[in-house]
Write an enzyme that holds these catalytic residues in place. Structure first.
Site, PDB file in Angstrom:
ATOM      1  N   HIS A 138      89.239  31.973  21.716  1.00 36.18           N
ATOM      2  CA  HIS A 138      89.097  31.319  23.011  1.00 36.18           C
ATOM      3  C   HIS A 138      90.333  31.503  23.886  1.00 36.18           C
ATOM      4  CE1 HIS A 138      88.473  27.607  25.634  1.00 36.18           C
ATOM      5  NE2 HIS A 138      87.304  28.220  25.712  1.00 36.18           N
TER       6      HIS A 138
ATOM      7  N   HIS B 158      89.502  22.599  35.495  1.00 32.55           N
ATOM      8  CA  HIS B 158      89.318  23.327  34.236  1.00 32.55           C
ATOM      9  C   HIS B 158      90.631  23.637  33.516  1.00 32.55           C
ATOM     10  CE1 HIS B 158      88.078  26.916  31.750  1.00 32.55           C
ATOM     11  NE2 HIS B 158      87.074  26.097  31.497  1.00 32.55           N
TER      12      HIS B 158
END
EC number: 2.7.4.1
Length: 730
Positions: free
Chosen positions: A448, A605
């Site tokens: 990720h 985010h």
């Protein structure tokens, strides 16, 4: 003495043996699934926010429905599977799968009813603005005639009616499939069930010609002309339905070929058991019962009778070219620092680290970084991670061009990125055909981390330029997600980045890292040590303070560490956009913790963490980190992630004194989480401050360059815990 687990009790007392406090009237933790539903409620609240233009409010309504679809496809379906398999695992907040499903049903039902009511009200409001969404019976004769021609030319050829009888059994309906179900009858009263599957390529709304937009939902168009589809039959009843299926992919560690496994898993996803069925409330009982009897559904699946099926499809109306009903246009800035070097990103980064704040500053600088690398004869190698890259990616083309020009290109493609698996497999295939070394990472872990490396042969030797991002290499989401892109030529950062790639490609465990910390290697330990240092500072009589911004806070270990810090006197301010399982402000447990969520024009985010290091925040002495990870168990223990300290003074100041501080000061798009687990919208007590508007109006510190030196940037003065609404004001 209370002997219950910390997740299940409702007593406000300290357990000396187990060492925890259980707050009155609630659990020690909030339930993950219910916390997510509360986040989606905040998204839906923006559809009622009269400060937003009407089409932007409609966008929020559509987003809330899309979010709910994915929630059912993955989270609710997962709990239903546990129930089917008699898995009796209790969540850390003390709920069984059955209890969670029961509470989810109540909360989601209320959310769906609220969506329907908002759409009903908004539809009337749109009509007052001459944007009409109607049915065929309300159209003029001229419009019906035009619609007749449109139907036979553009819709009818795509439709395949299917009779339903013993020789024609009920067909399989794919995930998110939209269908019309009709009860038709001939002149001899012979009844036939008919099903019409609406192809994905068919738009949900038909826009009629004319200056004022008039929309008719496609199912109403088909139903209106149904008796011409079925000559000599009369339509007795009809309705539309939409099916949501279990779409979670479980990967097997023993899979011999990960690519082939996922290709098969994607196909199986489309055929997962039904978890939610939406149908129009106009559908009669006879037709409704027939539908429910013939669609395969999981136990505890939801069946919703709605005035409008598929609220997510309202996004088509949002696309109207009516700027007056949308947010004011905004053009991202390209960092002036790069322009001062005639667009040469390598020269600009080599001179000084640069932090780019998206979407206020253009994502084009990230794309240009790779496009310049592909075209630059001095570049010998590129290494890149890809989690989500989008459907039309210039980044992919740049990597392919680099490989075709003989450069060594290595790309870690994460094919386990949920709902992007198919797209990522497509890109991986295209990259491999171009000669790129494609690596798929670990079978049991997702990669990720968002890191890009460009290795360049310069006069003084090899120089490595790195990009560390908090978001994805996705040009579309970069326009609406707030994220940070950090560019550096720092040798220590480059050395650490090399180790991350070697870990993923060759399973070589990172060692002797200079700056970065990686999960699952030691990020949890690093975070714990930073929190423990703040506790130690308080015990020494120094300030102890933590500011942290993330998307989700779920991990029990991190929550407990924050509880411990709070009890020792550390002041903790958290900006958690979505799920938060921590309960702030509980006496004796978390009274020094404050949590807020920001929902507005852009989706927050970025992951940013600041630790006071013996000083009150914000302060030059603080330790500031950017990261790809949220504080969730999966990010800390089951994913490859990074956290990186910001040691460049200008970048450090930009993140701490601009980005983080502005998030804490916002009082126009913020919600505070109280000790009962409920969110309350912040009301401006003194001066209104809109985080997103501030960054749209003002250039960043590290990217502004000499050309903008004379432009004064409003300074955000030091946050006081004693000011404003619940300490969040300015």
């Amino acid at each position: 003495m209370n002997n219950k687990s910390p997740a299940t009790g409702n007593l406000n007392q300290f357990d000396a043996e187990k060492g925890f406090v259980i707050p009155v009237g609630g659990a020690r933790y909030s339930n993950r699934e219910l916390s997510w539903l509360k986040f989606n409620e905040r998204v839906l609240s923006e559809a009622e926010n009269m400060n937003h233009p009407i089409l932007e409010r409609l966008r929020f309504l559509s987003i809330s429905a899309t979010n709910l679809d994915e929630f059912f496809m993955v989270r609710v379906a997962g709990l239903a599977v546990q129930l089917m398999q008699n898995v009796d695992v209790v969540s850390f907040d003390g709920r069984t799968p059955r209890q969670q499903l029961s509470e989810i049903e109540m909360a989601s039902d209320a959310l769906v009813v609220r969506q329907s009511n908002i759409w009903k009200s908004m539809r009337e409001e749109l009509a007052n603005m001459n944007i009409t969404v109607t049915s065929c019976k309300n159209l003029s004769k001229a419009h019906v005639e035009w619609l007749h021609g449109y139907f036979y030319g553009q819709i009818y050829p795509l439709l395949t009616p299917q009779a339903l009888d013993p020789s024609h059994p009920f067909p399989f309906i794919a995930n998110l499939g939209r269908c019309l179900l009709l009860d038709i009858e001939d002149d001899k009263a012979r009844q036939i069930w008919q099903l019409i599957l609406l192809p994905d390529s068919l738009a949900r709304f038909v826009k009629l010609p004319g200056e004022e937009p008039i929309f008719v939902a496609v199912e109403h168009v088909i139903a209106h002309f149904a008796e011409t589809i079925f000559p000599q039959y009369k339509v007795k009843d009809w309705g539309m339905f939409r099916l949501i299926r279990n779409s979670d992919i479980e990967f097997e560690e023993e899979a011999e070929d990960l690519v082939q496994y996922f290709k098969g898993a994607i196909k199986r996803r489309r055929r997962g058991d039904g978890i939610r069925l939406e149908l129009t409330e106009q559908m009669g009982d006879k037709l409704r019962n027939f539908l429910i009897e013939n669609v395969s559904m999981m136990p505890n699946a939801s069946i919703d009778d709605l005035p409008f099926v598929g609220v997510c499809d309202l996004s088509e109306i949002v696309d109207l070219d009516l700027p007056i009903h949308k947010f004011s246009p905004f053009s991202p800035r390209f960092p002036e620092r790069v322009r001062e070097y005639d667009g040469d990103i390598f020269a600009a980064v080599k001179a000084k680290d640069i932090l780019v704040h998206h979407p206020y500053e253009s994502f084009d600088v990230v794309i240009s970084f790779l496009e310049q690398a592909a075209a630059d004869p001095k570049v010998v190698a590129i290494k890149q991670t890809l989690y989500r890259a989008g459907s039309q990616s210039r980044i992919i083309r740049a990597l392919i061009n680099a490989a075709e020009q003989g450069k060594s290109v290595t790309v870690v493609v994460e094919i386990k990125a949920r709902f992007d698996e198919e797209q990522n497999l497509y890109w991986a295939d295209a990259l491999e055909k171009a000669g790129v070394q494609v690596v798929y990472g670990f079978v049991n872990m997702k990669t990720h981390a968002k890191i890009s490396m460009v290795i360049r042969k310069e006069d003084e030797g090899i120089v490595t330029y790195c990009h560390f991002g908090t978001g994805n290499y996705h040009p579309i989401t970069s326009k609406i997600y707030t994220d940070l892109s950090y560019f550096t030529a720092n040798k220590d950062a480059a050395s650490d980045a090399v180790q991350l790639f070697n870990y993923v490609t060759g399973y070589i465990k990172p060692h002797d890292l200079k700056l970065a910390t990686f999960s699952p290697h030691n990020m949890r330990e690093k975070l714990n040590s930073l929190i423990e240092r703040e506790i130690a500072n308080v015990e020494k009589g120094l300030p102890g303070e933590i500011w942290a911004k993330m998307n989700s806070l779920v991990d029990v270990g991190m929550i407990e560490k924050l509880y411990e810090a709070s009890q020792k006197g550390v002041n903790i301010s958290l900006v958690v956009r979505g799920i938060c399982c921590l309960r702030p402000g509980v006496l004796g447990l978390s009274e020094n913790i404050r949590v807020k969520s920001i929902v507005g024009r852009f989706l927050e985010h970025s992951r940013i963490w600041a630790f006071g290091n013996g000083a009150k925040l914000p302060h030059d002495k603080a330790d500031v980190y950017i990261s790809s990870a949220d504080w969730m168990t999966r990010n800390l223990d089951r994913r490859v992630e990074y956290m990186l300290p910001m040691i460049n003074p200008t970048v450090h100041m930009q993140i701490l004194f601009q980005v983080l501080l502005a998030n804490l000061l916002d009082n126009q798009q913020s919600w505070t989480l109280n000790n009962e687990g409920e969110y309350v919208r912040v009301q401006a007590v003194k001066k209104p401050f809109n985080l997103h508007q501030y960054f749209m109006d003002n250039p960043s510190l590290s990217g502004r360059g000499k050309a903008l030196k004379k432009k004064s940037v409003p300074k955000l003065r030091q946050l006081s815990h004693d000011e404003g609404q619940d300490g969040w004001g300015i």
